[in-house]
Motif scaffolding. Structure first.
Motif, PDB file in Angstrom:
ATOM      1  N   ASN A   1       0.848  -1.197   0.000  1.00 56.04           N
ATOM      2  CA  ASN A   1       0.000   0.000   0.000  1.00 56.04           C
ATOM      3  C   ASN A   1       0.879   1.242   0.000  1.00 56.04           C
ATOM      4  O   ASN A   1       1.750   1.390   0.857  1.00 56.04           O
ATOM      5  CB  ASN A   1      -0.906  -0.007   1.237  1.00 56.04           C
ATOM      6  CG  ASN A   1      -1.987   1.049   1.179  1.00 56.04           C
ATOM      7  OD1 ASN A   1      -1.714   2.229   0.997  1.00 56.04           O
ATOM      8  ND2 ASN A   1      -3.241   0.630   1.340  1.00 56.04           N
ATOM      9  N   ALA A   2       0.655   2.110  -0.975  1.00 58.29           N
ATOM     10  CA  ALA A   2       1.397   3.370  -1.078  1.00 58.29           C
ATOM     11  C   ALA A   2       0.448   4.552  -0.967  1.00 58.29           C
ATOM     12  O   ALA A   2       0.623   5.585  -1.599  1.00 58.29           O
ATOM     13  CB  ALA A   2       2.171   3.415  -2.406  1.00 58.29           C
ATOM     14  N   GLY A   3      -0.590   4.375  -0.122  1.00 58.10           N
ATOM     15  CA  GLY A   3      -1.638   5.384  -0.040  1.00 58.10           C
ATOM     16  C   GLY A   3      -2.783   4.991  -0.951  1.00 58.10           C
ATOM     17  O   GLY A   3      -2.708   3.996  -1.683  1.00 58.10           O
ATOM     18  N   GLY A   4      -3.872   5.769  -0.904  1.00 53.54           N
ATOM     19  CA  GLY A   4      -5.012   5.351  -1.693  1.00 53.54           C
ATOM     20  C   GLY A   4      -5.875   6.468  -2.234  1.00 53.54           C
ATOM     21  O   GLY A   4      -5.747   7.628  -1.839  1.00 53.54           O
TER      22      GLY A   4
ATOM     23  N   CYS B   1     -15.198   5.514  -4.946  1.00 53.51           N
ATOM     24  CA  CYS B   1     -15.163   5.588  -6.414  1.00 53.51           C
ATOM     25  C   CYS B   1     -14.274   4.536  -7.064  1.00 53.51           C
ATOM     26  O   CYS B   1     -14.366   4.336  -8.284  1.00 53.51           O
ATOM     27  CB  CYS B   1     -14.677   6.971  -6.854  1.00 53.51           C
ATOM     28  SG  CYS B   1     -15.690   8.339  -6.257  1.00 53.51           S
ATOM     29  N   HIS B   2     -13.430   3.873  -6.275  1.00 54.36           N
ATOM     30  CA  HIS B   2     -12.441   2.965  -6.858  1.00 54.36           C
ATOM     31  C   HIS B   2     -12.522   1.586  -6.222  1.00 54.36           C
ATOM     32  O   HIS B   2     -12.454   1.463  -4.999  1.00 54.36           O
ATOM     33  CB  HIS B   2     -11.030   3.534  -6.693  1.00 54.36           C
ATOM     34  CG  HIS B   2     -10.830   4.856  -7.365  1.00 54.36           C
ATOM     35  ND1 HIS B   2     -10.558   4.976  -8.715  1.00 54.36           N
ATOM     36  CD2 HIS B   2     -10.889   6.117  -6.872  1.00 54.36           C
ATOM     37  CE1 HIS B   2     -10.432   6.249  -9.019  1.00 54.36           C
ATOM     38  NE2 HIS B   2     -10.631   6.966  -7.934  1.00 54.36           N
ATOM     39  N   TYR B   3     -12.651   0.565  -7.061  1.00 55.11           N
ATOM     40  CA  TYR B   3     -12.735  -0.815  -6.569  1.00 55.11           C
ATOM     41  C   TYR B   3     -11.419  -1.230  -5.921  1.00 55.11           C
ATOM     42  O   TYR B   3     -11.397  -1.748  -4.810  1.00 55.11           O
ATOM     43  CB  TYR B   3     -13.087  -1.758  -7.723  1.00 55.11           C
ATOM     44  CG  TYR B   3     -13.505  -3.141  -7.274  1.00 55.11           C
ATOM     45  CD1 TYR B   3     -14.803  -3.358  -6.826  1.00 55.11           C
ATOM     46  CD2 TYR B   3     -12.616  -4.202  -7.288  1.00 55.11           C
ATOM     47  CE1 TYR B   3     -15.208  -4.632  -6.406  1.00 55.11           C
ATOM     48  CE2 TYR B   3     -13.003  -5.469  -6.869  1.00 55.11           C
ATOM     49  CZ  TYR B   3     -14.293  -5.678  -6.428  1.00 55.11           C
ATOM     50  OH  TYR B   3     -14.683  -6.918  -6.002  1.00 55.11           O
ATOM     51  N   ILE B   4     -10.309  -1.035  -6.634  1.00 48.53           N
ATOM     52  CA  ILE B   4      -8.970  -1.205  -6.059  1.00 48.53           C
ATOM     53  C   ILE B   4      -8.463   0.194  -5.775  1.00 48.53           C
ATOM     54  O   ILE B   4      -8.024   0.910  -6.681  1.00 48.53           O
ATOM     55  CB  ILE B   4      -8.019  -1.946  -7.021  1.00 48.53           C
ATOM     56  CG1 ILE B   4      -8.614  -3.295  -7.425  1.00 48.53           C
ATOM     57  CG2 ILE B   4      -6.650  -2.113  -6.362  1.00 48.53           C
ATOM     58  CD1 ILE B   4      -8.816  -4.269  -6.278  1.00 48.53           C
ATOM     59  N   SER B   5      -8.538   0.592  -4.525  1.00 49.82           N
ATOM     60  CA  SER B   5      -8.290   2.003  -4.215  1.00 49.82           C
ATOM     61  C   SER B   5      -6.853   2.308  -3.848  1.00 49.82           C
ATOM     62  O   SER B   5      -6.419   3.450  -3.942  1.00 49.82           O
ATOM     63  CB  SER B   5      -9.207   2.441  -3.052  1.00 49.82           C
ATOM     64  OG  SER B   5      -8.938   1.688  -1.893  1.00 49.82           O
ATOM     65  N   HIS B   6      -6.075   1.314  -3.427  1.00 50.06           N
ATOM     66  CA  HIS B   6      -4.722   1.616  -2.956  1.00 50.06           C
ATOM     67  C   HIS B   6      -3.703   1.575  -4.092  1.00 50.06           C
ATOM     68  O   HIS B   6      -3.826   0.790  -5.034  1.00 50.06           O
ATOM     69  CB  HIS B   6      -4.307   0.657  -1.840  1.00 50.06           C
ATOM     70  CG  HIS B   6      -4.280  -0.787  -2.248  1.00 50.06           C
ATOM     71  ND1 HIS B   6      -5.407  -1.576  -2.253  1.00 50.06           N
ATOM     72  CD2 HIS B   6      -3.272  -1.583  -2.672  1.00 50.06           C
ATOM     73  CE1 HIS B   6      -5.099  -2.795  -2.664  1.00 50.06           C
ATOM     74  NE2 HIS B   6      -3.812  -2.820  -2.929  1.00 50.06           N
ATOM     75  N   PHE B   7      -2.709   2.438  -3.983  1.00 55.43           N
ATOM     76  CA  PHE B   7      -1.612   2.470  -4.942  1.00 55.43           C
ATOM     77  C   PHE B   7      -0.608   1.365  -4.610  1.00 55.43           C
ATOM     78  O   PHE B   7      -0.308   1.118  -3.444  1.00 55.43           O
ATOM     79  CB  PHE B   7      -0.889   3.820  -4.918  1.00 55.43           C
ATOM     80  CG  PHE B   7      -1.751   4.988  -5.324  1.00 55.43           C
ATOM     81  CD1 PHE B   7      -2.236   5.100  -6.609  1.00 55.43           C
ATOM     82  CD2 PHE B   7      -2.069   5.986  -4.404  1.00 55.43           C
ATOM     83  CE1 PHE B   7      -3.031   6.174  -6.987  1.00 55.43           C
ATOM     84  CE2 PHE B   7      -2.851   7.065  -4.764  1.00 55.43           C
ATOM     85  CZ  PHE B   7      -3.340   7.166  -6.063  1.00 55.43           C
ATOM     86  N   LYS B   8      -0.079   0.741  -5.644  1.00 57.85           N
ATOM     87  CA  LYS B   8       0.942  -0.296  -5.461  1.00 57.85           C
ATOM     88  C   LYS B   8       2.353   0.242  -5.679  1.00 57.85           C
ATOM     89  O   LYS B   8       3.335  -0.460  -5.448  1.00 57.85           O
ATOM     90  CB  LYS B   8       0.677  -1.455  -6.429  1.00 57.85           C
ATOM     91  CG  LYS B   8      -0.625  -2.162  -6.165  1.00 57.85           C
ATOM     92  CD  LYS B   8      -0.581  -2.973  -4.893  1.00 57.85           C
ATOM     93  CE  LYS B   8       0.367  -4.134  -5.020  1.00 57.85           C
ATOM     94  NZ  LYS B   8      -0.076  -5.362  -4.379  1.00 57.85           N
TER      95      LYS B   8
END
Length: 306
Positions: free
Chosen positions: A137-140, A145-152
């Motif tokens: 997780n690099a924040g989200g 609004c987003h199904y996969i909300s977290h940044f990789k």
């Protein structure tokens, strides 16, 4: 001089994880010296674990504040008990951290230093990595609004960058911010409450008049922490699926009211597709949790699942 930071660890029948996390912090140089209590205090909040679990923590952990809850108040309620005590004790910053997560001393101080240097920074977190160094997780982005909300991957690898939310696995909160926006919303119980807190923080100015900047929610990519997902898997199970599905509707009701018809239709469709996959794959428990979470989200039944 380092501002006093309260470290809040929530325990529920996971004494070994909690003890390991406490001892990791107590090996920091910041804990050495006569003025330990002026710098950092560890609060272990127990969410009504069994007596043997509680006893082990009390025996093995010294120089902590141990708080016993009479019932399981969930992530939000349990942490709120610790937050109230930390604020009463004068903590300028509050670190929420899963007991199955770990952070090195230098990374902890990078979060504190970012908070010291940026007066408009309300909540900051590190990159969350697995035990092999991969980024979990690099924040989200906005969870409504987003199904996969977290940044990789980090949005900016070398400097503080703004996000919609910081992972509740490890996050540092400016205590004074909570005077204006309140604590974690206990209707979430488990999952989504930190994203909700971040959203409220972004709408709060840093001063009482309109000239103040809005609080920032950011990731410091120079700092990292690790999260052992396997450690918490046994305590999550299908219940995590239920709360994740249900609480997205609560978040939308609170923060995206003008888009409720469109978003409710979208998420109903998404979760029914997920439920159909579970039916085909004979994942009975997950199927039940999705459908129950969807029903309760739509009708507005929140709080702990009974």
């Amino acid at each position: 001089m380092m501002k006093k930071t309260g470290i809040i660890l929530l325990n529920w029948n996971a004494a070994e994880d909690t003890i390991g996390c406490v001892k990791k912090f107590q090996n920091f140089q910041a804990f050495l010296g006569d003025n330990l209590e002026d710098k950092t205090t560890i609060y272990v909040v127990d969410n009504n674990s069994d007596s043997a679990d509680r006893k082990k923590i009390r025996q093995d952990c010294q120089h902590i504040v141990f708080i016993q809850n009479d019932s399981n108040l969930g992530y939000a309620g349990g942490n709120n008990v610790g937050i109230r005590r930390a604020r009463k004790d004068g903590c300028a910053y509050i670190l929420l951290m899963n007991n199955d997560a770990r952070i090195a001393e230098k990374d902890f101080h990078l979060l504190v230093q970012a908070m010291d240097a940026e007066p408009d920074l309300g909540i900051v977190g590190p990159l969350i990595r697995d035990d092999h160094g991969g980024i979990l997780n690099a924040g989200g982005r906005d969870i409504g609004c987003h199904y996969i909300s977290h940044f990789k991957e980090p949005v900016q690898p070398d400097m503080l960058y703004d996000v919609d939310y910081v992972s509740g696995t490890i996050c540092l909160i400016r205590s004074s911010l909570l005077e204006h926006i309140g604590l974690l919303d206990e209707e979430y119980f488990f999952s989504g409450e930190v994203a909700d807190l971040c959203q409220r923080a972004k709408k709060q100015r840093t001063s009482s008049d309109s000239s103040g900047a809005y609080h920032r929610i950011a990731i410091n990519p120079q700092a990292s922490g690790t999260h052992d997902l396997s450690a918490s898997h046994g305590n999550r199970g299908g219940i995590y699926t239920y709360y994740t599905v249900r609480n997205r509707f609560l978040y939308i009701r609170k923060h995206l009211r003008s888009s409720i018809p469109r978003l409710f239709l979208y998420w109903t469709s998404q979760h029914l597709r997920h439920a159909y996959r579970c039916l085909r794959e004979r994942k009975k428990i997950e199927l039940q949790m999705i459908l129950k979470g969807l029903l309760h989200g739509l009708i507005g039944k929140y709080g702990p699942l009974h």
